[in-house]
Scaffold this active site. Sequence first.
Site, PDB file in Angstrom:
ATOM      1  N   CYS A  78       5.799  -1.109   4.241  1.00  0.00           N
ATOM      2  CA  CYS A  78       5.647  -2.542   3.958  1.00  0.00           C
ATOM      3  C   CYS A  78       7.001  -3.136   3.582  1.00  0.00           C
ATOM      4  O   CYS A  78       7.847  -2.445   3.013  1.00  0.00           O
ATOM      5  CB  CYS A  78       4.690  -2.783   2.792  1.00  0.00           C
ATOM      6  SG  CYS A  78       2.960  -2.455   3.117  1.00  0.00           S
ATOM      7  N   ASP A  79       7.157  -4.401   3.878  1.00  0.00           N
ATOM      8  CA  ASP A  79       8.323  -5.133   3.387  1.00  0.00           C
ATOM      9  C   ASP A  79       7.954  -6.604   3.260  1.00  0.00           C
ATOM     10  O   ASP A  79       7.217  -7.134   4.100  1.00  0.00           O
ATOM     11  CB  ASP A  79       9.519  -4.984   4.327  1.00  0.00           C
ATOM     12  CG  ASP A  79      10.790  -5.508   3.680  1.00  0.00           C
ATOM     13  OD1 ASP A  79      11.393  -4.762   2.890  1.00  0.00           O
ATOM     14  OD2 ASP A  79      11.170  -6.675   3.938  1.00  0.00           O
ATOM     15  N   SER A  80       8.459  -7.239   2.203  1.00  0.00           N
ATOM     16  CA  SER A  80       8.137  -8.643   1.950  1.00  0.00           C
ATOM     17  C   SER A  80       9.398  -9.496   1.873  1.00  0.00           C
ATOM     18  O   SER A  80      10.429  -9.037   1.371  1.00  0.00           O
ATOM     19  CB  SER A  80       7.366  -8.794   0.633  1.00  0.00           C
ATOM     20  OG  SER A  80       6.156  -8.080   0.654  1.00  0.00           O
ATOM     21  N   GLY A 115       5.331  -7.581   6.036  1.00  0.00           N
ATOM     22  CA  GLY A 115       5.104  -6.776   7.222  1.00  0.00           C
ATOM     23  C   GLY A 115       4.396  -5.494   6.842  1.00  0.00           C
ATOM     24  O   GLY A 115       4.685  -4.903   5.798  1.00  0.00           O
TER      25      GLY A 115
END
Length: 208
Positions: A78-80, A115
């Site tokens: 995940c990435d924000s 994501g």
Amino acid sequence: MKEVVQASRRFVLASRSPARLVTLRAAGIEPEVIVSGVDENDVGDVSGAAEHALVLARRKAQAVSAQLEGESALVLGCDSVLEFGGEVLGKPGTVDEALKRWRRMRGGAGVLHTGHCVVQTDTGRMVEAAASTGVRFAELSDAEVEAYVATGEPLEVAGAFTIDGLGGAFVERVDGDHHNVVGVSLPLLRRLLGELGVFWPDLWNRPR
């Protein structure tokens, strides 16, 4: 004392984010954490904030999956990032940058993109998508901005704010999945796992 039934699938979180870990645990999932080591500052040419987050999520999931070659696991990357005023804002990293951002963001609104990428290591299958949630910030005073940044919390989180910590009082409204603002959209993750044929309750650790 009740016995705890372990999940039937190995689930790996390719992130050091404590907020993501807490969110998954609250949803009944006890992931194994393996930090990817991916450089979040090197994204390359991408078309927009959602794609920016998705590229990094994919790289994290793939990097950890490569470490588990020959093993059976589900790996979540995940990435924000926060999209605000036409800019893509990740972690500010410094006090000066966090102060500058909050002086711009207060009273305004942005979109938090996360994501999500899941790799099924035994089959090599990969599914991915980004979730987007609107965020409206409160009109903070200079003193509130300075006090918040002084806690250190905003320095290492996407967009320089949290909704599940000290920054929660400074978020007036969210439009969409609030879990996504924390760092992982549970409804989206459930749908992605479903595409891999994974039954969500099979991931639960629960008392018997």
